[in-house]
Design an enzyme around this catalytic site. Structure first.
Site, PDB file in Angstrom:
ATOM      1  N   HIS A   1      12.469 -16.463 -20.854  1.00 64.95           N
ATOM      2  CA  HIS A   1      13.157 -17.652 -21.378  1.00 64.95           C
ATOM      3  C   HIS A   1      13.621 -17.422 -22.807  1.00 64.95           C
ATOM      4  O   HIS A   1      14.713 -17.849 -23.191  1.00 64.95           O
ATOM      5  CB  HIS A   1      12.236 -18.878 -21.319  1.00 64.95           C
ATOM      6  CG  HIS A   1      12.148 -19.488 -19.959  1.00 64.95           C
ATOM      7  ND1 HIS A   1      11.909 -20.819 -19.746  1.00 64.95           N
ATOM      8  CD2 HIS A   1      12.289 -18.937 -18.735  1.00 64.95           C
ATOM      9  CE1 HIS A   1      11.904 -21.071 -18.436  1.00 64.95           C
ATOM     10  NE2 HIS A   1      12.114 -19.941 -17.809  1.00 64.95           N
TER      11      HIS A   1
ATOM     12  N   HIS B   1       8.541 -12.394 -10.304  1.00 61.49           N
ATOM     13  CA  HIS B   1       7.985 -13.435  -9.437  1.00 61.49           C
ATOM     14  C   HIS B   1       6.873 -12.919  -8.531  1.00 61.49           C
ATOM     15  O   HIS B   1       6.409 -13.641  -7.652  1.00 61.49           O
ATOM     16  CB  HIS B   1       9.110 -14.112  -8.634  1.00 61.49           C
ATOM     17  CG  HIS B   1       9.979 -14.979  -9.487  1.00 61.49           C
ATOM     18  ND1 HIS B   1      11.221 -15.423  -9.108  1.00 61.49           N
ATOM     19  CD2 HIS B   1       9.780 -15.478 -10.737  1.00 61.49           C
ATOM     20  CE1 HIS B   1      11.751 -16.161 -10.068  1.00 61.49           C
ATOM     21  NE2 HIS B   1      10.895 -16.199 -11.077  1.00 61.49           N
TER      22      HIS B   1
ATOM     23  N   ASN C   1      11.047 -26.473 -18.907  1.00 68.65           N
ATOM     24  CA  ASN C   1       9.826 -25.982 -19.554  1.00 68.65           C
ATOM     25  C   ASN C   1       8.627 -26.104 -18.631  1.00 68.65           C
ATOM     26  O   ASN C   1       7.522 -25.743 -19.001  1.00 68.65           O
ATOM     27  CB  ASN C   1       9.566 -26.737 -20.864  1.00 68.65           C
ATOM     28  CG  ASN C   1       8.991 -28.123 -20.635  1.00 68.65           C
ATOM     29  OD1 ASN C   1       8.917 -28.601 -19.511  1.00 68.65           O
ATOM     30  ND2 ASN C   1       8.580 -28.765 -21.717  1.00 68.65           N
TER      31      ASN C   1
END
Ligand code: HEM
Ligand SMILES: *[C@@H]1O[C@H](CO)[C@@H](O)[C@H](O)[C@H]1NC(C)=O
Ligand SMILES: *[C@@H]1O[C@H](CO)[C@@H](O)[C@H](O)[C@H]1NC(C)=O
Ligand SMILES: *[C@@H]1O[C@H](CO)[C@@H](O)[C@H](O)[C@H]1NC(C)=O
Length: 316
Positions: free
Chosen positions: A63, A188, A91
Site C-alpha cells: 500500500h 496472497h 484500510n
C-alpha cells in the site's frame, strides 16, 4: 509501429522511475551498520507475540509503494482536518503499525536521524516474507519519507473486484509489468480477508448467477457459510490462501482449482500470458520465489519522499 511506441513509452517510464532513485545495498554501511539486524529482530519479536504481523507488514509495504511511491505515507497519522491514508477506505485489516514504531525507536537509539521509515518498512516486508518460510533477498536502501498522506488517494489502490485490464493499468502506471502483477499477487499466500472483500463473488454476482461460476461450488458454499448476507459476525472472514499459512506457491494452485478469494486473483487466468505464469508458479515454487523477489525489488523501488522522519507517524 504501435508496439514500438508502447515499448518506447514503457522504457521512458522505467527510466523515469530509476533516475529519481539512488537506492543502494550498502546505503547505511557507514551510518547505521546494524540497521538490518535491528529491524529483523523487531519483526521477529512482534511476530512471536502476534502471528498476523508478517502478512500485515507485507501488505502495508505494498500500500505504501502504490500511493506516492515507497515513502512511508501509509504510516502517517491523520492530523487536524487532514485524513491520512491509514484512515482511508481500503484500510481494512491494515495493522501492526506498532511493529514499525518499535523497529524505528530501536534504530533511532543506535543511529538517530539516519534511517527512513520507508526503508524500515521495506526491510520489514522482506523479513516478514522470510519469517513466514519464504525467500530472502538484499533490499536496496536510501528511500526518503514523504510529507503528505491523504485518505482520498487510497482509491488509487487496485480493488479486489478489478478485472485483468484494470489490474494491468494499475500496475503499468507504476512501471510494473504483467509478470510483476502475477508474481506480487503471490503475497496472497499470507494473511486474512474480511467478507466485504470477496462478497461480490458469493452474493448477487450478476443478474444470471448468484455465485461466480468460476468458484468451485463446494468452496463457494463454504465462503457463503462464513459470510452470510444477514447477521454476519463483525470481523468475519477467512485466510486468503486456504491451505497454508507459510509463504509458498499454494496460492497459485488454489487459483487453478477455483479456490481463489478475490475476483482480482481469479482474473489472472483471463489472459494467456498471466494464465501461463499462474500455471508456472503453481508447478514451481522456485520459479515463484525468483519472480517474487525480482518484482518486490522493483515495486519497493518506486520513488517517494524528501526527508528522514524522526517519528514514523508524524512529519518532521
Ligand atoms: C493485485 C492487486 C491486489 C489487490 C486487488 C489486493 C487486495 C487485497 C484485499 C482486498 C485484501 C484483504 C483485505 C481485507 O479484507 O482485510 C488483501 C490482503 C492482503 N494483501 Fe493484497 N491485493 C493486491 C496485491 C497485493 C500485493 C502486491 C501484495 C504484496 C506483495 C499483497 C499482500 C496482501 C497481504 C499479505 C494481505 C493480507 C493482509 C493481512 O492479513 O493483514 N496484496 N489484498
Ligand atoms: C481505518 O479507518 C477507520 C475509519 O476512518 C479508522 O477508524 C480506523 O482506525 C482505521 N484503521 C487503521 C488501522 O488505522
Ligand atoms: C474491465 O472493467 C472495466 C470497467 O468496469 C470495463 O470498462 C472493461 O471493459 C473491463 N474489461 C474486461 C476485459 O472485462
Ligand atoms: C454472469 O457471469 C457469468 C460468468 O462470468 C457470465 O457467463 C454471464 O454472461 C453473466 N451474466 C450477465 C447477465 O452478465
Amino acid at each position: 509501429m504501435a508496439l514500438t511506441i508502447a515499448a518506447l513509452i514503457s522504457i521512458i517510464m522505467l527510466s523515469a522511475i530509476s533516475i529519481g532513485n539512488s537506492l543502494s545495498l550498502n546505503y547505511y554501511e557507514k551510518t547505521c551498520p546494524d540497521v538490518e539486524l535491528i529491524v529483523a529482530k523487531a519483526v521477529k519479536d512482534a511476530t512471536s507475540n502476534d502471528k498476523t504481523v508478517p502478512a500485515a507488514l507485507l501488505r502495508m509495504h505494498f500500500h505504501d509503494c502504490f500511493i506516492r511511491g515507497c515513502d512511508a505515507s501509509v504510516l502517517l497519522n491523520s492530523k487536524g482536518n487532514n485524513k491520512a491514508e491509514k484512515d482511508g477506505p481500503p484500510n481494512i485489516s491494515l495493522h501492526a503499525f506498532h511493529a514499525i514504531d518499535n523497529a524505528k525507536s530501536q534504530v533511532e537509539n543506535s543511529c538517530p536521524g539516519v534511517v527512513s521509515c520507508a526503508d524500515i518498512l521495506a526491510l520489514a516486508a522482506r523479513d516478514a516474507v522470510f519469517l513466514s518460510g519464504g525467500p530472502s533477498w538484499d533490499v536496496p536502501k536510501g528511500r526518503k519519507d514523504g510529507r503528505t498522506s491523504k485518505a482520498s488517494e487510497t482509491i488509487q489502490l487496485p480493488a479486489p473486484t478489478f478485472n485483468i485490464s484494470q489490474l494491468q493499468q494499475s500496475f503499468s502506471q507504476r512501471g510494473l509489468s504483467m509478470e510483476d502483477l502475477v508474481a506480487l499477487s503471490g503475497g496472497h499466500t499470507l494473511g486474512f480477508s474480511h467478507c466485504s472483500s470477496f462478497q461480490n463473488r458469493i452474493h448477487n454476482f450478476n443478474t444470471t448467477h448468484d455465485v461466480d461460476p468460476s468458484l468451485k461450488p463446494s468452496f463457494a458454499a463454504k465462503l457463503k457459510s462464513i459470510c452470510p448476507l444477514k447477521s454476519r459476525p463483525k470481523n468475519a472472514g477467512t485466510t486468503i490462501d486456504p491451505s497454508t499459512t507459510t509463504f509458498d506457491n499454494t496460492y497459485y494452485k488454489a487459483i487453478l482449482q477455483g479456490m481463489s478469494l478475490f475476483s482480482s486473483d481469479q482474473a489472472l487466468l483471463d489472459t494467456p500470458k498471466t494464465k501461463d505464469l499462474v500455471s508456472k508458479f503453481a508447478t514451481s515454487q522456485k520459479a515463484f520465489y525468483k519472480a517474487f523477489v525480482n518484482s518486490m525489488i522493483k515495486m519497493s523501488s518506486i520513488n517517494g519522499g524528501q526527508e528522514v522522519r524522526k517519528d514514523c507517524r508524524v512529519v518532521n
